[in-house]
Design an enzyme around this catalytic site. Structure first.
Site, mmCIF file in Angstrom:
data_model
loop_
_atom_site.group_PDB
_atom_site.id
_atom_site.type_symbol
_atom_site.label_atom_id
_atom_site.label_comp_id
_atom_site.label_asym_id
_atom_site.label_seq_id
_atom_site.Cartn_x
_atom_site.Cartn_y
_atom_site.Cartn_z
ATOM 1 N N ASP A 64 10.769 -4.954 -6.023
ATOM 2 C CA ASP A 64 10.839 -4.866 -4.568
ATOM 3 C C ASP A 64 10.370 -3.467 -4.206
ATOM 4 O O ASP A 64 11.095 -2.487 -4.407
ATOM 5 C CB ASP A 64 12.269 -5.107 -4.085
ATOM 6 C CG ASP A 64 12.426 -4.943 -2.576
ATOM 7 O OD1 ASP A 64 11.450 -4.562 -1.893
ATOM 8 O OD2 ASP A 64 13.546 -5.178 -2.075
ATOM 9 N N VAL A 65 9.160 -3.360 -3.682
ATOM 10 C CA VAL A 65 8.566 -2.038 -3.465
ATOM 11 C C VAL A 65 9.280 -1.228 -2.398
ATOM 12 O O VAL A 65 9.050 -0.022 -2.274
ATOM 13 C CB VAL A 65 7.065 -2.149 -3.116
ATOM 14 C CG1 VAL A 65 6.280 -2.711 -4.288
ATOM 15 C CG2 VAL A 65 6.842 -2.967 -1.843
ATOM 16 N N TYR A 156 -0.006 -1.978 11.664
ATOM 17 C CA TYR A 156 -0.890 -2.012 10.500
ATOM 18 C C TYR A 156 -1.823 -0.807 10.500
ATOM 19 O O TYR A 156 -1.997 -0.144 9.469
ATOM 20 C CB TYR A 156 -1.699 -3.313 10.482
ATOM 21 C CG TYR A 156 -2.443 -3.533 9.188
ATOM 22 C CD1 TYR A 156 -1.756 -3.841 8.020
ATOM 23 C CD2 TYR A 156 -3.833 -3.442 9.134
ATOM 24 C CE1 TYR A 156 -2.430 -4.046 6.824
ATOM 25 C CE2 TYR A 156 -4.516 -3.643 7.943
ATOM 26 C CZ TYR A 156 -3.807 -3.949 6.794
ATOM 27 O OH TYR A 156 -4.482 -4.141 5.608
ATOM 28 N N LYS A 160 -1.533 2.059 7.491
ATOM 29 C CA LYS A 160 -2.666 2.238 6.589
ATOM 30 C C LYS A 160 -3.324 3.608 6.764
ATOM 31 O O LYS A 160 -3.886 4.156 5.805
ATOM 32 C CB LYS A 160 -3.677 1.108 6.785
ATOM 33 C CG LYS A 160 -3.189 -0.233 6.253
ATOM 34 C CD LYS A 160 -2.844 -0.160 4.769
ATOM 35 C CE LYS A 160 -2.483 -1.499 4.170
ATOM 36 N NZ LYS A 160 -2.216 -1.429 2.719
ATOM 37 N N THR A 194 -5.663 -12.397 4.306
ATOM 38 C CA THR A 194 -6.633 -12.653 5.369
ATOM 39 C C THR A 194 -6.243 -13.873 6.188
ATOM 40 O O THR A 194 -6.623 -14.001 7.352
ATOM 41 C CB THR A 194 -8.042 -12.850 4.775
ATOM 42 O OG1 THR A 194 -8.336 -11.755 3.907
ATOM 43 C CG2 THR A 194 -9.098 -12.901 5.856
#
Length: 250
Positions: A64-65, A156, A160, A194
């Site tokens: 679990d990051v 997002y 990023k 995507t």
């Protein structure tokens, strides 16, 4: 050229599918021992089976990051299995559309946790072993809209972009300890993620790509392979766009 990653031990997050799975397979082809960190055990074990069937060496670790303890366990498991860690690829990520008016605080926090905080946690957990290796490499996956933001993707874009700057900060912090840190900046890619992009947005994005098509996971895997290899020993702190020329025309 074969065995470009001989002697490397790589932990790849999000390795059960998409960009992470492509990296796991490609790294193993070039001689790396691969640890796939993911929550999707079934798919991750499928990738491990493919690698082993092809003669490679890999294992799955539930990761679990967003959880520091989970990271520590994953690093410990990698070291126990393969004797150390030389390479970390932070590939796990999520996306959902939403502008500033539509995005909920819950959605914002989840995006930050998975796309941004997870990379901080990963670097923090892995750095002792990467330093110990004497030739460590961290590869963080950003996105082209982390460089050139678009409307309707508030969280997002923000997360990023943060990946890119965090990578540069880490590159400076660890350069004198033998660890390189670089960022891959994908353009539009044919991946499971995507599917969450609205069709009209995807069509618009594709029309902006000079090559006229989306990239494939193997394109990212080959870029990551180079950055993980000793061929990139004098490269740190860079953004590597893999985008079909998209960033040239922005």
């Amino acid at each position: 050229m074969a065995n470009r990653l001989a002697g490397k031990v790589a932990l790849i997050t999000g390795g059960a599918s998409g960009l992470g799975a492509a990296q796991a397979k490609r790294f193993a082809e070039e001689g790396a021992k691969v640890v796939i960190g993911d929550l999707n055990e079934e798919m991750a074990k499928g990738v491990v089976a493919e690698i082993r069937a092809a003669g490679g060496d890999a294992l799955f670790i539930r990761l679990d990051v967003t959880d520091a303890a989970s990271w520590n366990n994953a690093i410990a498991a990698a070291v126990e299995a393969f004797g150390g860690l030389t390479t970390l690829s932070n590939t796990a990520g999520i996306i959902h559309p939403g502008g500033f008016e539509e995005e909920s605080i819950e959605g914002w926090n989840k995006m930050v946790a998975v796309n941004q905080t997870a990379i901080f946690l990963g670097i923090k957990a892995a750095i002792p072993e990467l330093v110990k290796s004497g030739n460590g490499s961290i590869i963080n996956i950003s996105s082209l809209i982390g460089m050139f933001p678009t409307a309707g993707n508030a969280s997002y874009c923000a997360t990023k972009a943060a990946v890119r700057i965090m990578s540069k900060a880490a590159a400076l912090e660890f350069v004198d300890r033998g660890v390189r840190v670089n960022t891959i900046v994908p353009g539009g890619m044919n991946t499971p993620i995507t599917a969450n992009v609205p069709p009209d947005v995807l069509k618009q994005q594709t029309s902006q790509i000079p090559m006229g098509k989306l990239g494939d996971p193997i394109d990212i895997a080959n870029g990551a392979l180079f950055l993980a290899s000793d061929e990139a020993k004098y490269i740190t702190g860079v953004d590597l766009p893999i985008d079909g020329g998209w960033s040239v025309g922005v």
